[in-house]
Design a protein around this motif. Structure first.
Motif, PDB file in Angstrom:
ATOM      1  N   CYS A  12       0.868  -1.176   0.000  1.00 17.13           N
ATOM      2  CA  CYS A  12       0.000   0.000   0.000  1.00 17.13           C
ATOM      3  C   CYS A  12       0.907   1.228   0.000  1.00 17.13           C
ATOM      4  N   TYR A  13       0.704   2.161  -0.945  1.00 14.39           N
ATOM      5  CA  TYR A  13       1.585   3.327  -1.075  1.00 14.39           C
ATOM      6  C   TYR A  13       0.782   4.554  -1.491  1.00 14.39           C
ATOM      7  N   PHE A  14       1.414   5.740  -1.399  1.00 12.17           N
ATOM      8  CA  PHE A  14       0.670   6.966  -1.708  1.00 12.17           C
ATOM      9  C   PHE A  14       1.441   7.972  -2.560  1.00 12.17           C
ATOM     10  N   MET A  15       2.680   7.675  -2.923  1.00 13.51           N
ATOM     11  CA  MET A  15       3.466   8.585  -3.759  1.00 13.51           C
ATOM     12  C   MET A  15       3.870   7.889  -5.055  1.00 13.51           C
ATOM     13  N   ASP A  16       3.687   8.595  -6.179  1.00 19.20           N
ATOM     14  CA  ASP A  16       4.077   8.041  -7.476  1.00 19.20           C
ATOM     15  C   ASP A  16       5.579   8.206  -7.697  1.00 19.20           C
ATOM     16  N   GLY A  17       6.116   7.427  -8.622  1.00 21.60           N
ATOM     17  CA  GLY A  17       7.522   7.536  -8.999  1.00 21.60           C
ATOM     18  C   GLY A  17       7.689   7.083 -10.435  1.00 21.60           C
ATOM     19  N   GLU A  18       8.762   7.522 -11.060  1.00 20.99           N
ATOM     20  CA  GLU A  18       8.997   7.140 -12.460  1.00 20.99           C
ATOM     21  C   GLU A  18       9.431   5.681 -12.579  1.00 20.99           C
ATOM     22  N   ASP A  19      10.453   5.312 -11.839  1.00 21.95           N
ATOM     23  CA  ASP A  19      10.943   3.926 -11.858  1.00 21.95           C
ATOM     24  C   ASP A  19      10.562   3.256 -10.551  1.00 21.95           C
ATOM     25  N   THR A  20       9.747   2.218 -10.649  1.00 15.39           N
ATOM     26  CA  THR A  20       9.264   1.565  -9.436  1.00 15.39           C
ATOM     27  C   THR A  20       9.450   0.047  -9.518  1.00 15.39           C
ATOM     28  N   TYR A  21       9.165  -0.592  -8.382  1.00 15.62           N
ATOM     29  CA  TYR A  21       9.235  -2.049  -8.294  1.00 15.62           C
ATOM     30  C   TYR A  21       7.901  -2.706  -8.657  1.00 15.62           C
ATOM     31  N   GLU A  22       6.947  -1.942  -9.139  1.00 19.33           N
ATOM     32  CA  GLU A  22       5.599  -2.469  -9.344  1.00 19.33           C
ATOM     33  C   GLU A  22       5.585  -3.712 -10.248  1.00 19.33           C
ATOM     34  N   ALA A  23       6.275  -3.656 -11.381  1.00 19.06           N
ATOM     35  CA  ALA A  23       6.290  -4.798 -12.307  1.00 19.06           C
ATOM     36  C   ALA A  23       6.883  -6.034 -11.639  1.00 19.06           C
ATOM     37  N   GLU A  24       7.971  -5.848 -10.871  1.00 22.96           N
ATOM     38  CA  GLU A  24       8.591  -6.991 -10.195  1.00 22.96           C
ATOM     39  C   GLU A  24       7.670  -7.553  -9.118  1.00 22.96           C
ATOM     40  N   ILE A  25       7.003  -6.665  -8.385  1.00 15.65           N
ATOM     41  CA  ILE A  25       6.066  -7.116  -7.345  1.00 15.65           C
ATOM     42  C   ILE A  25       4.971  -7.989  -7.968  1.00 15.65           C
ATOM     43  N   ASN A  26       4.431  -7.517  -9.083  1.00 15.59           N
ATOM     44  CA  ASN A  26       3.393  -8.284  -9.779  1.00 15.59           C
ATOM     45  C   ASN A  26       3.919  -9.647 -10.245  1.00 15.59           C
ATOM     46  N   SER A  27       5.184  -9.660 -10.727  1.00 15.57           N
ATOM     47  CA  SER A  27       5.767 -10.913 -11.217  1.00 15.57           C
ATOM     48  C   SER A  27       6.000 -11.906 -10.090  1.00 15.57           C
ATOM     49  N   LEU A  28       6.154 -11.397  -8.867  1.00 13.53           N
ATOM     50  CA  LEU A  28       6.373 -12.262  -7.701  1.00 13.53           C
ATOM     51  C   LEU A  28       5.057 -12.699  -7.052  1.00 13.53           C
ATOM     52  N   GLY A  29       3.953 -12.214  -7.603  1.00 14.77           N
ATOM     53  CA  GLY A  29       2.637 -12.619  -7.100  1.00 14.77           C
ATOM     54  C   GLY A  29       1.988 -11.636  -6.154  1.00 14.77           C
ATOM     55  N   GLY A  30       2.619 -10.491  -5.940  1.00 17.27           N
ATOM     56  CA  GLY A  30       2.064  -9.488  -5.040  1.00 17.27           C
ATOM     57  C   GLY A  30       1.163  -8.495  -5.759  1.00 17.27           C
ATOM     58  N   HIS A  31       0.510  -7.650  -4.968  1.00 16.08           N
ATOM     59  CA  HIS A  31      -0.355  -6.613  -5.521  1.00 16.08           C
ATOM     60  C   HIS A  31       0.042  -5.262  -4.939  1.00 16.08           C
ATOM     61  N   THR A  32      -0.242  -4.215  -5.670  1.00  8.26           N
ATOM     62  CA  THR A  32       0.035  -2.852  -5.199  1.00  8.26           C
ATOM     63  C   THR A  32      -1.268  -2.071  -5.140  1.00  8.26           C
ATOM     64  N   ILE A  33      -1.412  -1.282  -4.077  1.00 11.51           N
ATOM     65  CA  ILE A  33      -2.629  -0.496  -3.879  1.00 11.51           C
ATOM     66  C   ILE A  33      -2.251   0.962  -3.664  1.00 11.51           C
ATOM     67  N   LYS A  34      -2.677   1.837  -4.537  1.00  9.79           N
ATOM     68  CA  LYS A  34      -2.396   3.283  -4.405  1.00  9.79           C
ATOM     69  C   LYS A  34      -3.529   3.929  -3.618  1.00  9.79           C
ATOM     70  N   ILE A  35      -3.173   4.705  -2.601  1.00  5.72           N
ATOM     71  CA  ILE A  35      -4.158   5.450  -1.818  1.00  5.72           C
ATOM     72  C   ILE A  35      -3.855   6.936  -1.923  1.00  5.72           C
ATOM     73  N   SER A  36      -4.757   7.757  -1.419  1.00  5.77           N
ATOM     74  CA  SER A  36      -4.533   9.205  -1.409  1.00  5.77           C
ATOM     75  C   SER A  36      -3.401   9.553  -0.452  1.00  5.77           C
ATOM     76  N   ARG A  37      -2.807  10.716  -0.657  1.00  6.77           N
ATOM     77  CA  ARG A  37      -1.760  11.173   0.259  1.00  6.77           C
ATOM     78  C   ARG A  37      -2.374  11.354   1.646  1.00  6.77           C
ATOM     79  N   PRO A  38      -1.762  10.792   2.696  1.00  6.70           N
ATOM     80  CA  PRO A  38      -2.345  10.852   4.041  1.00  6.70           C
ATOM     81  C   PRO A  38      -2.615  12.269   4.530  1.00  6.70           C
ATOM     82  N   SER A  39      -3.742  12.439   5.193  1.00  6.48           N
ATOM     83  CA  SER A  39      -4.113  13.718   5.794  1.00  6.48           C
ATOM     84  C   SER A  39      -5.018  13.427   6.987  1.00  6.48           C
ATOM     85  N   LEU A  40      -5.359  14.469   7.723  1.00  2.00           N
ATOM     86  CA  LEU A  40      -6.239  14.303   8.882  1.00  2.00           C
ATOM     87  C   LEU A  40      -7.695  14.558   8.515  1.00  2.00           C
TER      88      LEU A  40
END
Length: 368
Positions: free
Chosen positions: A38-66
């Motif tokens: 679970c993450y909230f900041m975008d990036g140009e080069d990420t581990y997302e493709a590798e995570i998916n290849s290893l069987g994991g999932h990624t979940i983007k949420i809004s930037r944390p606030s109160l």
């Protein structure tokens, strides 16, 4: 199989925290333990493709606030995930006060906080904010991880450390990947045009924490005594241009080589003669482990825990002058047997294959 949800700021390849997690993820038995992120900041080069290849999932949420909107978003997310995760593993410790409460409310019994540094932030305002937000942390989590004793003492206190409530999760690496190879060294030095030079190296993001300005002052003095000295700088970051300008002002253009971000770190380490890490603060820097596994003599600042001192090293006070540092750097023994170094590092608990098994067992025990 059990599933662990990791809370991180981003999936960026630049992130030291993500580098540590991915080292474990690649080596853990994924038939027994699987990771989601679970993450909230975008990036140009990420581990997302590798995570998916290893069987994991990624979940983007809004930037944390109160805001109520954010709390509702997180609550809605965990409601949909009921019964899926054995534990929430929080790496952004200042967010524990939000995520731990909501996760437990939605059936996640185990909340892990994982400390990766010995400061809340290198920015004063953020450090103050994070310190306040972490006050209830020990009551909200029920597992306490740290990359080192120093980081554990910083976040949880000596009392928790002494009662062994804090589990030290070493920033382990694939030690054999860094085993010294004279052939690779020869090829890399030729490729970089540094065959006959004294090569000093540093790998790290260009930010305040890594103390590049001091590093350049230090190298300026080293180069005065060793005219053939070269400095290899690997990485990028917000202070990259500032450091480039300082190099130009000191007329070091021909002696400092900016390599940017690289994927061939093991090979670049082979090409170096000495590694410098004058950081202002660290948890336990992975690159320091990698450098020692490659057999390099390493000079650490005293702001880094001595738990990192594994092989051929010097440990110097940042209050000492650059002149003192230069003298100590040039007196370091560079004739050690680099080939055996990876075995020393492996035996001291930094081999990822062994450490991944330990973490795997900790996770599995949570499911009992």
């Amino acid at each position: 199989m059990i599933k662990i949800l990791h809370l991180v700021s981003s999936l960026s390849i630049k992130s030291g925290v993500m580098s540590v997690i991915m080292n474990y993820y690649r080596n853990i038995d994924k038939n027994k333990v699987q990771f989601d992120f679970c993450y909230f900041m975008d990036g140009e080069d990420t581990y997302e493709a590798e995570i998916n290849s290893l069987g994991g999932h990624t979940i983007k949420i809004s930037r944390p606030s109160l805001s109520i909107k954010f709390f509702n978003e997180i609550n809605g997310f965990f409601e949909k995930q009921k019964g899926i995760y054995t534990a929430l593993h929080i790496h952004e410790i200042y967010l524990t006060f939000i995520f731990a409460t909501i996760a437990k409310k939605n059936g996640i019994k185990n909340v892990i906080t994982h400390c990766h540094a010995t400061q809340y932030s290198d920015k004063k305002i953020n450090a103050l904010r994070n310190r306040i937000l972490c006050i209830p942390l020990k009551k909200q989590a029920n597992y306490y991880f740290s990359c080192s004793k120093a980081a554990g003492s910083f976040l949880y206190g000596e009392k928790y450390l002494k009662t062994e409530k804090v589990k030290i999760i070493n920033n382990a690496i694939d030690c054999e990947k860094y085993k010294f190879d004279p052939n690779i060294r020869s090829v890399m030095r030729k490729k970089l045009g540094i065959e006959k030079n004294l090569v000093i190296g540093h790998i790290g993001r260009f930010n305040k924490q890594k103390n590049h300005s001091f590093l350049i002052d230090l190298f300026y003095l080293i180069q005065k005594k060793e005219k053939n000295a070269k400095l290899l700088l690997v990485g990028d970051g917000p202070l990259f241009q500032t450091i480039q300008e300082k190099v130009k002002k000191l007329n070091l253009n021909n002696n400092v080589i900016f390599l940017g971000r690289r994927k061939d770190i093991p090979d670049i380490l082979q090409a170096m003669d000495i590694f410098l890490l004058p950081s202002l603060f660290e948890g336990l820097p992975v690159v320091g482990v990698e450098a020692q596994a490659s057999g390099l003599p390493v000079v650490f600042s005293n702001s880094i825990t001595q738990e990192i001192c594994l092989f051929n090293y010097k440990y110097l006070d940042l209050n000492q002058s650059p002149e003192y540092w230069a003298q100590e750097v040039l007196s370091i023994d560079r004739n050690c047997n680099r080939i055996q170094a990876f075995l020393n590092v492996k035996e001291k608990g930094f081999d990822i294959k062994e450490e991944a098994k330990k973490l795997e067992n900790i996770y599995l025990e949570m499911d009992i």
